[in-house]
Design a protein around this motif. Structure first.
Motif, short mmCIF file in Angstrom:
data_model
loop_
_atom_site.label_atom_id
_atom_site.label_comp_id
_atom_site.label_asym_id
_atom_site.label_seq_id
_atom_site.Cartn_x
_atom_site.Cartn_y
_atom_site.Cartn_z
N ILE A 118 0.86 -1.19 0.00
CA ILE A 118 0.00 0.00 0.00
C ILE A 118 0.89 1.23 0.00
O ILE A 118 1.78 1.36 0.85
N THR A 119 0.67 2.11 -0.95
CA THR A 119 1.40 3.36 -0.98
C THR A 119 0.45 4.50 -0.64
O THR A 119 -0.65 4.60 -1.19
N VAL A 120 0.87 5.35 0.29
CA VAL A 120 0.09 6.51 0.70
C VAL A 120 0.94 7.72 0.36
O VAL A 120 1.97 7.99 0.98
N SER A 121 0.50 8.46 -0.64
CA SER A 121 1.25 9.61 -1.13
C SER A 121 0.24 10.66 -1.59
O SER A 121 -0.69 10.96 -0.84
N HIS A 159 -3.90 11.16 12.57
CA HIS A 159 -4.52 9.98 13.18
C HIS A 159 -5.70 9.49 12.34
O HIS A 159 -5.89 8.27 12.20
N ARG A 160 -6.47 10.41 11.78
CA ARG A 160 -7.61 10.00 10.96
C ARG A 160 -7.14 9.21 9.75
O ARG A 160 -7.71 8.18 9.39
N LEU A 189 -6.37 3.83 7.15
CA LEU A 189 -5.46 2.85 6.58
C LEU A 189 -5.52 1.52 7.33
O LEU A 189 -5.47 0.45 6.73
N ALA A 190 -5.62 1.59 8.65
CA ALA A 190 -5.71 0.36 9.44
C ALA A 190 -6.96 -0.43 9.08
O ALA A 190 -6.93 -1.67 8.96
N ARG A 191 -8.07 0.26 8.89
CA ARG A 191 -9.30 -0.42 8.50
C ARG A 191 -9.17 -1.03 7.10
O ARG A 191 -9.67 -2.13 6.84
N ALA A 218 -0.17 0.80 12.79
CA ALA A 218 -0.07 -0.46 13.52
C ALA A 218 -0.86 -0.40 14.82
O ALA A 218 -1.49 -1.39 15.22
N GLY A 219 -0.85 0.74 15.48
CA GLY A 219 -1.61 0.89 16.72
C GLY A 219 -3.10 0.74 16.49
O GLY A 219 -3.80 0.06 17.26
N TYR A 220 -3.61 1.36 15.42
CA TYR A 220 -5.03 1.22 15.12
C TYR A 220 -5.37 -0.19 14.65
O TYR A 220 -6.44 -0.73 14.98
#
Length: 288
Positions: free
Chosen positions: A127-130, A215-216, A221-223, A254-256
């Motif tokens: 997964i790339t987040v950019s 955080h949002r 991303l965690a979901r 990772a925390g979420y």
């Protein structure tokens, strides 16, 4: 054999000569032109590639968007200026005089990152987040591209049915919320008009709104990762991109993810090849 690899992104164009051991010999980049018409993009590619082409035997292109039979279609027109049905493979081959392979940049990056994993892993997601949010899936040791090139476009899965409209036309896509563009679009007040890089720097300084935006994005991303685990049963998720590799971001995700039921847990790690994964993956796939 020396290959010429090209990475076409929403904010930059990169080109590199890559040797037979997949080491980058020489690398150049320039901003993606603000006026992203076919003519202007072609001119920028000519300037970037012509000096390198004579030293390569073939060219491999990793590009944002859907690549099907060598044609580029922008699923999110805002990321690449609304290019539709641009003959990418033919154009690059004409500029360089070399045989050309073209595919989606996140698919290419997924393949490179898969090569860097332990041999026991056969199922992974990248997964790339950019500027946007993209992805690539390797299942049973094979890269999934799909009959129309759409496979792995994880950023266009649903995050919030009441969320903002995504550039692809859907409501509440992951990309519309979690990407750099989505983060910047949501910022208000003193953060309005700032890009994600600056907003993340503000978050590290303790700015409450900036931290909330960060955080949002991480929670969305965690979901998404939990959904990907449910669909693919992947053994590893690798994260890349300017947002995905930003200080502290992966730990937040990772925390979420740890708050999800155990069946959706999967090991996360940062991209081994960092920002060159797309270039290297395209070269690996083009190697005879």
């Amino acid at each position: 054999m020396t290959l010429l690899a090209v990475d076409i992104g929403g904010t930059k164009l990169a080109a590199a000569l890559i040797d037979g051991d997949f080491q980058i010999v020489e690398r150049h980049e320039c901003p993606t032109p603000a006026s992203k018409t076919p003519q202007v993009l072609t001119a920028s590619l000519e300037t970037l590639l012509s000096p390198l082409a004579q030293r390569a035997k073939c060219v491999a292109v990793a590009s944002t968007g859907i690549i099907h039979q060598g044609i580029l279609t922008a699923i999110n027109p805002g990321n690449l200026g609304g290019l539709l049905h641009f003959p990418l493979q033919e154009t690059v081959s004409r500029i360089t005089g070399l045989p050309c392979l073209a595919l989606n940049d996140a698919q290419a990056a997924a393949w490179a990152e898969f090569q860097a994993l332990d041999e026991s892993i056969e199922d992974m997601a990248f997964i790339t987040v950019s500027t946007g949010v993209g992805g690539g899936i390797v299942s049973g040791g094979e890269l999934l591209m799909g009959s129309g090139g759409l496979a792995g476009h994880l950023g266009h899965t649903l995050a919030d049915p009441n969320g903002p409209r995504c550039g692809c036309g859907r409501i509440g896509c992951v990309e519309a919320i979690a990407s750099g563009r989505g983060i910047a679009a949501t910022a208000q007040g003193h953060l309005a008009g700032l890009d994600a890089k600056v907003i993340f720097a503000k978050a590290r300084e303790g700015d409450a709104q900036a931290q909330s935006l960060m955080h949002r994005s991480a929670q969305v991303l965690a979901r998404l990762i939990a959904d990907v685990k449910a669909v693919t049963d992947c053994q590893r998720v690798v994260m890349g991109g300017s947002v995905g590799l930003a200080d502290g971001y992966l730990a937040l995700v990772a925390g979420y993810l740890s708050q999800e039921p155990s069946v959706y847990q999967v090991t996360l790690q940062a991209a081994y090849y960092r920002h060159d994964a797309g270039l290297l993956g395209a070269a690996m796939l083009a190697q005879p």
